[in-house]
Design an enzyme around this catalytic site. Sequence first.
Site, PDB file in Angstrom:
ATOM      1  N   SER A 283     -24.001 -38.815 -33.289  1.00 27.18           N
ATOM      2  CA  SER A 283     -24.199 -40.106 -33.380  1.00 27.18           C
ATOM      3  C   SER A 283     -22.808 -40.936 -33.699  1.00 27.18           C
ATOM      4  O   SER A 283     -22.616 -42.099 -33.166  1.00 27.18           O
ATOM      5  CB  SER A 283     -25.167 -40.344 -34.591  1.00 27.18           C
ATOM      6  OG  SER A 283     -24.894 -40.158 -35.849  1.00 27.18           O
TER       7      SER A 283
ATOM      8  N   CYS B 248     -24.394 -38.037 -46.640  1.00 27.89           N
ATOM      9  CA  CYS B 248     -25.739 -38.797 -46.788  1.00 27.89           C
ATOM     10  C   CYS B 248     -26.109 -38.400 -48.227  1.00 27.89           C
ATOM     11  O   CYS B 248     -27.248 -37.937 -48.424  1.00 27.89           O
ATOM     12  CB  CYS B 248     -26.533 -38.716 -45.511  1.00 27.89           C
ATOM     13  SG  CYS B 248     -26.824 -36.947 -45.427  1.00 27.89           S
TER      14      CYS B 248
HETATM   15  C1  LIG Z   1     -23.628 -34.269 -41.646  1.00 26.04           C
HETATM   16  S1  LIG Z   1     -23.728 -33.282 -40.280  1.00 26.04           S
HETATM   17  C2  LIG Z   1     -22.948 -33.885 -39.299  1.00 26.04           C
HETATM   18  C3  LIG Z   1     -23.591 -35.309 -38.533  1.00 26.04           C
HETATM   19  C4  LIG Z   1     -22.669 -35.915 -37.373  1.00 26.04           C
HETATM   20  N1  LIG Z   1     -21.327 -36.349 -37.879  1.00 26.04           N
HETATM   21  C5  LIG Z   1     -23.452 -37.132 -36.919  1.00 26.04           C
HETATM   22  O1  LIG Z   1     -23.330 -38.401 -37.355  1.00 26.04           O
HETATM   23  O2  LIG Z   1     -24.161 -36.936 -35.878  1.00 26.04           O
HETATM   24  C6  LIG Z   1     -22.472 -32.008 -40.988  1.00 26.04           C
HETATM   25  C7  LIG Z   1     -22.098 -31.146 -39.904  1.00 26.04           C
HETATM   26  O3  LIG Z   1     -21.112 -30.372 -40.371  1.00 26.04           O
HETATM   27  C8  LIG Z   1     -20.952 -29.164 -39.648  1.00 26.04           C
HETATM   28  N2  LIG Z   1     -20.326 -28.088 -40.408  1.00 26.04           N
HETATM   29  C9  LIG Z   1     -20.723 -27.391 -41.385  1.00 26.04           C
HETATM   30  N3  LIG Z   1     -19.543 -26.775 -41.846  1.00 26.04           N
HETATM   31  C10 LIG Z   1     -18.600 -27.038 -41.047  1.00 26.04           C
HETATM   32  C11 LIG Z   1     -17.261 -26.565 -41.059  1.00 26.04           C
HETATM   33  N4  LIG Z   1     -16.568 -25.546 -41.689  1.00 26.04           N
HETATM   34  N5  LIG Z   1     -16.458 -26.887 -40.022  1.00 26.04           N
HETATM   35  C12 LIG Z   1     -17.073 -27.820 -39.061  1.00 26.04           C
HETATM   36  N6  LIG Z   1     -18.042 -28.404 -39.150  1.00 26.04           N
HETATM   37  C13 LIG Z   1     -18.910 -27.929 -40.099  1.00 26.04           C
HETATM   38  C14 LIG Z   1     -22.587 -28.640 -39.669  1.00 26.04           C
HETATM   39  O4  LIG Z   1     -22.746 -27.713 -38.466  1.00 26.04           O
HETATM   40  C15 LIG Z   1     -23.260 -30.126 -39.261  1.00 26.04           C
HETATM   41  O5  LIG Z   1     -23.314 -30.494 -37.955  1.00 26.04           O
END
Ligand SMILES: C[S@@+](CC[C@H](N)C(=O)[O-])C[C@H]1O[C@@H](n2cnc3c(N)ncnc32)[C@H](O)[C@@H]1O
Length: 298
Positions: A121, A238
């Site tokens: 998003s 969030c």
């Molecule tokens: C809050 S969500 C992101 C939402 C996205 N930014 C959006 O607005 O659509 C957090 C994301 O961090 C990813 N994540 C978790 N650990 C991570 C890492 N070590 N490196 C990269 N991404 C990671 C998860 O898979 C998840 O998709």
Amino acid sequence: MHLSNKQLKEFLEDFFGEEYRDFIEWSFSLSPLRPSIRVNTLKVTVEEVKERLENQGFILSPVEGIPFAFRVEFYPFEIGRTLEHYLGYIYVQEVSSMLPPIILAPEPGERVLDISAAPGSKTTLLSQLMENRGIVVANDVDVARTSALASNIDRLGCINVIVTQYDGAIFGKKYPEYFDRVLIDAPCSAIGTIYKNREVARWWSWKNVQKLVRTQRRLIESGFKALKPGGRMVYSTCTITPHENEFVVEYLLENFPNARVIPFDLQFKNKLDSKGHGRIIWYGDMEPFYIALIEKSA
Ligand SMILES: C[S@@+](CC[C@H](N)C(=O)[O-])C[C@H]1O[C@@H](n2cnc3c(N)ncnc32)[C@H](O)[C@@H]1O
């Protein structure tokens, strides 16, 4: 509504004080938020989308300060099932989730890193703000989520985005001082989304928060190293626990004397104040979000 998760209840009572009841009622009411959409100006004008949706019976109201966003006041059927959605003319997105890219304010032609980007998003909004020029590296560690990211990028017609699938901690080492802007929309304990993800209220614990803090620290540090001197970074979540927000930013400031937090304007009247760096946004008609804007000195 009674919260059976004792640790979460204690934290929220302490955090919200007198507003605790309001927050619980808001989180557990049937529909605390009207859906909101963002028009994808890479493909279509705001006026055209508004007219197309209104002709189908949708009633839209403008979002103060964001000219391409609308709240959906009435929907004859789900907005995510419109042709406009499939054509990539709109993205169904919470208003507060639009703010991190808007506050990061990337310019057309810049190099931007979105370190944990899926399902996209914010990536697709970064691309929109950059008018499809320059480059966005949209990374996520999770393979299934990365494919959702790729399909959203495709649907929205964002041609300046590269998708990668790494642990975000590699960017600081592999691409030091490479990016003009970095977005860290960190994985978090998601208290702000309890209203739509009830399982958060069962799953939440200090042990899980501690695990997340370790990842958040690795990502903010990596992102900051990957940032050019003079560049800007947004750290957002969030959730509302200071451990995942203000304290993560403090960790960065303690370890990098060339990092500083800078203020930003908001066009909305806020219900909550952050107790440290950055700001917590919660207006009652938006999902709670934490946002800090950070600059690397030149
Ligand atoms: C809050 S969500 C992101 C939402 C996205 N930014 C959006 O607005 O659509 C957090 C994301 O961090 C990813 N994540 C978790 N650990 C991570 C890492 N070590 N490196 C990269 N991404 C990671 C998860 O898979 C998840 O998709």
